[in-house]
Design an enzyme around this catalytic site. Sequence first.
Site, mmCIF file in Angstrom:
data_model
loop_
_atom_site.group_PDB
_atom_site.id
_atom_site.type_symbol
_atom_site.label_atom_id
_atom_site.label_comp_id
_atom_site.label_asym_id
_atom_site.label_seq_id
_atom_site.Cartn_x
_atom_site.Cartn_y
_atom_site.Cartn_z
ATOM 1 N N HIS A 19 49.831 63.815 -31.838
ATOM 2 C CA HIS A 19 50.912 64.649 -31.317
ATOM 3 C C HIS A 19 51.093 65.877 -32.198
ATOM 4 O O HIS A 19 50.291 66.119 -33.119
ATOM 5 C CB HIS A 19 52.204 63.849 -31.138
ATOM 6 N N HIS A 22 50.740 65.583 -36.099
ATOM 7 C CA HIS A 22 49.365 65.460 -36.600
ATOM 8 C C HIS A 22 48.651 66.802 -36.478
ATOM 9 O O HIS A 22 47.899 67.202 -37.359
ATOM 10 C CB HIS A 22 48.586 64.412 -35.797
ATOM 11 N N CYS A 127 58.223 44.023 -43.888
ATOM 12 C CA CYS A 127 58.415 44.705 -42.601
ATOM 13 C C CYS A 127 57.037 44.902 -41.980
ATOM 14 O O CYS A 127 56.174 45.564 -42.558
ATOM 15 C CB CYS A 127 59.103 46.059 -42.781
ATOM 16 N N CYS A 130 56.087 48.641 -41.208
ATOM 17 C CA CYS A 130 55.644 49.469 -42.343
ATOM 18 C C CYS A 130 54.465 48.842 -43.067
ATOM 19 O O CYS A 130 53.846 49.478 -43.918
ATOM 20 C CB CYS A 130 56.746 49.635 -43.378
ATOM 21 N N CYS A 144 65.065 47.324 -42.252
ATOM 22 C CA CYS A 144 64.115 48.356 -42.662
ATOM 23 C C CYS A 144 64.633 49.702 -42.146
ATOM 24 O O CYS A 144 64.920 49.836 -40.963
ATOM 25 C CB CYS A 144 62.743 48.055 -42.070
ATOM 26 N N HIS A 147 62.404 51.132 -39.255
ATOM 27 C CA HIS A 147 62.229 50.406 -37.995
ATOM 28 C C HIS A 147 63.510 49.773 -37.480
ATOM 29 O O HIS A 147 63.506 49.139 -36.423
ATOM 30 C CB HIS A 147 61.120 49.355 -38.142
ATOM 31 N N LYS A 296 64.076 62.945 -34.077
ATOM 32 C CA LYS A 296 62.697 62.622 -34.401
ATOM 33 C C LYS A 296 61.870 62.585 -33.129
ATOM 34 O O LYS A 296 62.373 62.194 -32.083
ATOM 35 C CB LYS A 296 62.660 61.224 -35.027
ATOM 36 N N LYS A 299 58.087 58.168 -28.949
ATOM 37 C CA LYS A 299 57.679 57.761 -27.604
ATOM 38 C C LYS A 299 58.870 57.200 -26.844
ATOM 39 O O LYS A 299 59.026 57.430 -25.654
ATOM 40 C CB LYS A 299 56.583 56.698 -27.717
#
Length: 640
Positions: A19, A22, A127, A130, A144, A147, A296, A299
Amino acid sequence: MSDAFYITTPIYYVNARPHLGHAYTTIIADVAARFNTMKENDVFFLTGTDEHGDKIIRAAEAEGKSPKEYVDHISSLYRALWPQLHINNDRFIRTTDPDHIAIVEQVLQKIYDAGDIYFSEYEGLYCYGCERFYTEKELVDGKCPDHDAPPEVIKESNYFFKMSKYQGALIDHIRKNPDFIRPERYRNEVLSFLKEPLEDLCISRPKSRINWGITLPFDENYVTYVWFDALINYISALGYPDGELYKKYWPSVQHIVAKDILKPHGIYWPTMMMAAGIPLYRHLNVHGYWNINQSKMSKTIGNVVEPLQMKDKYGCDAFRFFLLREMAFGLDAGFSEEALVQRINSDLANDIGNLFSRVLAMTRKYFDGIVPEIDLNMENEFNLDLAQQAQEAIDEYERQMDNFAFHKAIAAVWGFISQMNKCVDTTAPWELAKNESSRKQLAYVMYNLLEGLRVVSGLVYPAMPQTAKTMQKHLGLDPEAEFYRLGTLKAWNILPAGTSLPKAVTLFPRIDPEKVLPKQETVTPGKADISEIKPEIGIEDFLKVDLRVATITKAEAVPKAKKLLKLEVDLGEKRTIVAGISASYKPDDLIGKQVVIVANLKPAKLMGILSNGMLLAAADRKSHVVATLDSKVPSGTPLS
Ligand code: MSP
């Protein structure tokens, strides 16, 4: 002699498609690489994919593929994307490449033999998202922070790397080399982390738990922790320890990462290198995050920006330019198509585009498109300052590019473009053209403006390689002859007089925001996000669907799945159903609710849980409202 320049990006996890984030990191690595070719340095540019670990196994499972099949597919998407964004990497490494695996084994064995890896039992909070253990202190409300899920307690024997042993040496190194980690805010972040005692790093995972990774060379019952494996890519790509590439490029290495992976790069990696006797990297360049409307990219929210879509819609150079100009390196930035269109219209169509077409059109009009001959003595009576201004812009640009302050480097070029636009206005060539007596002055002005364009064409090369080529072609230069080299740019009076220039083109057409920007969709009550009605079916088809009333008796979140809830329902018999509604319902709110389910849907496995039926809910992209009944009826009652 040219210097070596080795630049790397993170190797991306193959659990998701590439995306905007990256693309940004890889584009700036490409820009740094191209800038270094301008400096005539000898460049090696590495990117690739990170393919081991349980994140990947889970993603493969979710798609019903074997890990190998899955990683081959996603890795190929990354590999195919980069050339389309005009990214010119020298190697694309995969952590499943045999040469990488062999070097990871070698490094592990070396550190093990030196006594810096030991075996011990460990109980900790793990986790899965991670892929790491957490300390109580690091958790937020027992969860976490990345997450938003509670970690699981895991007790197992594992291998540990004595990271703590190198804490002092790392602090010393960072203090002695102030730009080891840059910008400074990230250096400070690492130093502040190092104020607390560093724990040793668990570097293995038992195969009984994860069987997708590099087997430890000293214990075949374990695979290597994915970070220990991945970080080594930076040296394995060069054939550590004896490869020619390693000897040539390693001493110059600079990494680029975003702030999310500062700790593995700022702490794990340098201490690993210290233990293995590898010289440390020169700079760790850390950038911020791209956010979409202050949130952020994710998806689940459905706001992921696809780089190819942007490139296809706005052009590769414009997209690259925008990313470089809009993000102050080190800080977070917001992405929006509105901002992209605005920059294209102002910085590209207006500033550079207008200048280019104006100067070329005037050269055509007043000199038949031929680079005019100039009288160098003119300088004494008619100094334009352009040569001097170009020099200053190049110096500033070079300084900023060397520091990875791409936005400032571009600002320096645009400062010069604006000086050139002013020069056109103040010298008013159309006035000079009116009198034969000012012909010499006119030639002098036009020649200097063309020279200025030559400099600009070179300076934009790292960000906009295609535009640089087009400009150079229109200035009568051979784009293959590498006129972007910094040495050539610093010289003035380079364009040969008498060269016939092709007709100008529009570098960047203006964009009408009305025509291209997606219409704002606001989902408000009463205005639903309604999809098209599906094709007609007969009653006989509808009657095949067995709809039943079911009462929810239990509900719980599915670990490691953001959207899913596991429900136990009663419809005369007990059933387990997995429903993707956790963004809209807390498990406790559902207990006792009577809902409607499709009772004869073929069972399907979701996150390893067999879901036997489907719950009906009104859904748009963000939320769900479960279908319920007007009043209570016995569980199992059919709907017709
Ligand atoms: N596999 C590890 C890296 C191992 S390197 C030895 C990993 N992979 S990742 O796929 O999650 O990529 C993280 C990197 O992607 C970030 O450090 C950054 O370079 C880029 N980005 C991902 N999302 C981003 C934004 N929203 N904004 C900017 N860059 C981001 O971590």
